[in-house]
Design a protein around this motif. Sequence first.
Motif, PDB file in Angstrom:
ATOM      1  N   THR A 162      29.251  49.193  25.012  1.00 48.47           N
ATOM      2  CA  THR A 162      30.252  48.126  25.031  1.00 48.47           C
ATOM      3  C   THR A 162      31.401  48.483  25.964  1.00 48.47           C
ATOM      4  N   VAL A 163      31.920  49.678  25.809  1.00 49.63           N
ATOM      5  CA  VAL A 163      33.034  50.118  26.660  1.00 49.63           C
ATOM      6  C   VAL A 163      32.612  50.098  28.127  1.00 49.63           C
ATOM      7  N   ALA A 164      31.426  50.590  28.431  1.00 48.82           N
ATOM      8  CA  ALA A 164      30.945  50.606  29.819  1.00 48.82           C
ATOM      9  C   ALA A 164      30.843  49.184  30.380  1.00 48.82           C
ATOM     10  N   ALA A 165      30.338  48.263  29.586  1.00 47.82           N
ATOM     11  CA  ALA A 165      30.206  46.872  30.044  1.00 47.82           C
ATOM     12  C   ALA A 165      31.568  46.228  30.272  1.00 47.82           C
ATOM     13  N   ILE A 166      32.508  46.497  29.393  1.00 45.81           N
ATOM     14  CA  ILE A 166      33.854  45.924  29.551  1.00 45.81           C
ATOM     15  C   ILE A 166      34.547  46.524  30.769  1.00 45.81           C
ATOM     16  N   VAL A 167      34.390  47.813  30.989  1.00 45.35           N
ATOM     17  CA  VAL A 167      34.968  48.454  32.181  1.00 45.35           C
ATOM     18  C   VAL A 167      34.408  47.799  33.447  1.00 45.35           C
ATOM     19  N   ALA A 168      33.100  47.589  33.496  1.00 43.97           N
ATOM     20  CA  ALA A 168      32.471  46.974  34.671  1.00 43.97           C
ATOM     21  C   ALA A 168      32.931  45.526  34.850  1.00 43.97           C
ATOM     22  N   THR A 169      33.039  44.795  33.745  1.00 46.21           N
ATOM     23  CA  THR A 169      33.481  43.400  33.810  1.00 46.21           C
ATOM     24  C   THR A 169      34.906  43.308  34.325  1.00 46.21           C
ATOM     25  N   LEU A 170      35.784  44.141  33.779  1.00 44.60           N
ATOM     26  CA  LEU A 170      37.180  44.125  34.232  1.00 44.60           C
ATOM     27  C   LEU A 170      37.290  44.552  35.695  1.00 44.60           C
ATOM     28  N   ALA A 171      36.511  45.541  36.113  1.00 46.97           N
ATOM     29  CA  ALA A 171      36.557  45.980  37.514  1.00 46.97           C
ATOM     30  C   ALA A 171      36.194  44.836  38.453  1.00 46.97           C
ATOM     31  N   GLU A 172      35.151  44.082  38.110  1.00 48.84           N
ATOM     32  CA  GLU A 172      34.742  42.957  38.949  1.00 48.84           C
ATOM     33  C   GLU A 172      35.799  41.852  38.948  1.00 48.84           C
ATOM     34  N   LEU A 173      36.339  41.545  37.790  1.00 47.03           N
ATOM     35  CA  LEU A 173      37.369  40.509  37.711  1.00 47.03           C
ATOM     36  C   LEU A 173      38.604  40.907  38.517  1.00 47.03           C
ATOM     37  N   ILE A 174      39.024  42.149  38.417  1.00 53.46           N
ATOM     38  CA  ILE A 174      40.195  42.615  39.161  1.00 53.46           C
ATOM     39  C   ILE A 174      39.939  42.527  40.662  1.00 53.46           C
ATOM     40  N   LYS A 175      38.743  42.910  41.109  1.00 49.37           N
ATOM     41  CA  LYS A 175      38.398  42.809  42.535  1.00 49.37           C
ATOM     42  C   LYS A 175      38.517  41.353  42.994  1.00 49.37           C
ATOM     43  N   ARG A 176      37.948  40.449  42.227  1.00 48.12           N
ATOM     44  CA  ARG A 176      37.982  39.029  42.576  1.00 48.12           C
ATOM     45  C   ARG A 176      39.417  38.497  42.544  1.00 48.12           C
ATOM     46  N   LEU A 177      40.181  38.934  41.574  1.00 50.19           N
ATOM     47  CA  LEU A 177      41.568  38.506  41.437  1.00 50.19           C
ATOM     48  C   LEU A 177      42.415  39.002  42.610  1.00 50.19           C
ATOM     49  N   ARG A 178      42.208  40.230  43.015  1.00 50.54           N
ATOM     50  CA  ARG A 178      42.953  40.762  44.165  1.00 50.54           C
ATOM     51  C   ARG A 178      42.629  40.006  45.446  1.00 50.54           C
ATOM     52  N   ASP A 179      41.382  39.567  45.599  1.00 43.76           N
ATOM     53  CA  ASP A 179      41.022  38.723  46.754  1.00 43.76           C
ATOM     54  C   ASP A 179      41.817  37.418  46.720  1.00 43.76           C
ATOM     55  N   ARG A 180      41.950  36.833  45.542  1.00 40.04           N
ATOM     56  CA  ARG A 180      42.693  35.575  45.406  1.00 40.04           C
ATOM     57  C   ARG A 180      44.195  35.783  45.624  1.00 40.04           C
ATOM     58  N   ILE A 181      44.689  36.935  45.247  1.00 37.78           N
ATOM     59  CA  ILE A 181      46.097  37.261  45.526  1.00 37.78           C
ATOM     60  C   ILE A 181      46.314  37.239  47.042  1.00 37.78           C
ATOM     61  N   ASP A 182      45.383  37.842  47.781  1.00 40.30           N
ATOM     62  CA  ASP A 182      45.467  37.818  49.247  1.00 40.30           C
ATOM     63  C   ASP A 182      45.363  36.394  49.792  1.00 40.30           C
ATOM     64  N   GLU A 183      44.442  35.603  49.229  1.00 39.06           N
ATOM     65  CA  GLU A 183      44.225  34.233  49.716  1.00 39.06           C
ATOM     66  C   GLU A 183      45.455  33.346  49.524  1.00 39.06           C
TER      67      GLU A 183
END
Length: 158
Positions: free
Chosen positions: A106-127
Amino acid sequence: MANSPISSPLKESDKEITAAALQSTLVDLVDLSLIAKQAHWNVVGQHFRSVHLQLDELVSAARGFVDDVAERANAIGVSPNGKAKTVVKSSGLPEYPDNWQSTKATVAAIVATLAELIKRLRDRIDETDKSDLVTQDLLISVATELEKQHWMWQAQQA
């Protein structure tokens, strides 16, 4: 974009860029809230209680941000879409597994999910750097909290 009963402070081209960033953020956050709740219901094993409670904290954060993002879309004259079929079609988050999951998985899946969301969010911050600084500020606030959550979930793996 359909006619809006709400006027926008943004010029049309900036509104389109900002609307796309807000909509994609909205569906990712709705998905995060659902993933975290699914994990909450199905986590088992050592340290169950702390992971179970931490998942509820993540759900609460995601749901709060969903409302903030949807209301920002409305404020710029864009109708937000958080319907289930839209989330299924549009979310960029990894799929969470079915059935019970160990606390470690569970922890591993949540870490991976948050990492992907943060990456996508940072792209939108740039946009949104040129299209709408107010929306960018909101996205930065969301990223700040999700990065804190990401750190706390990673700390469970250490």
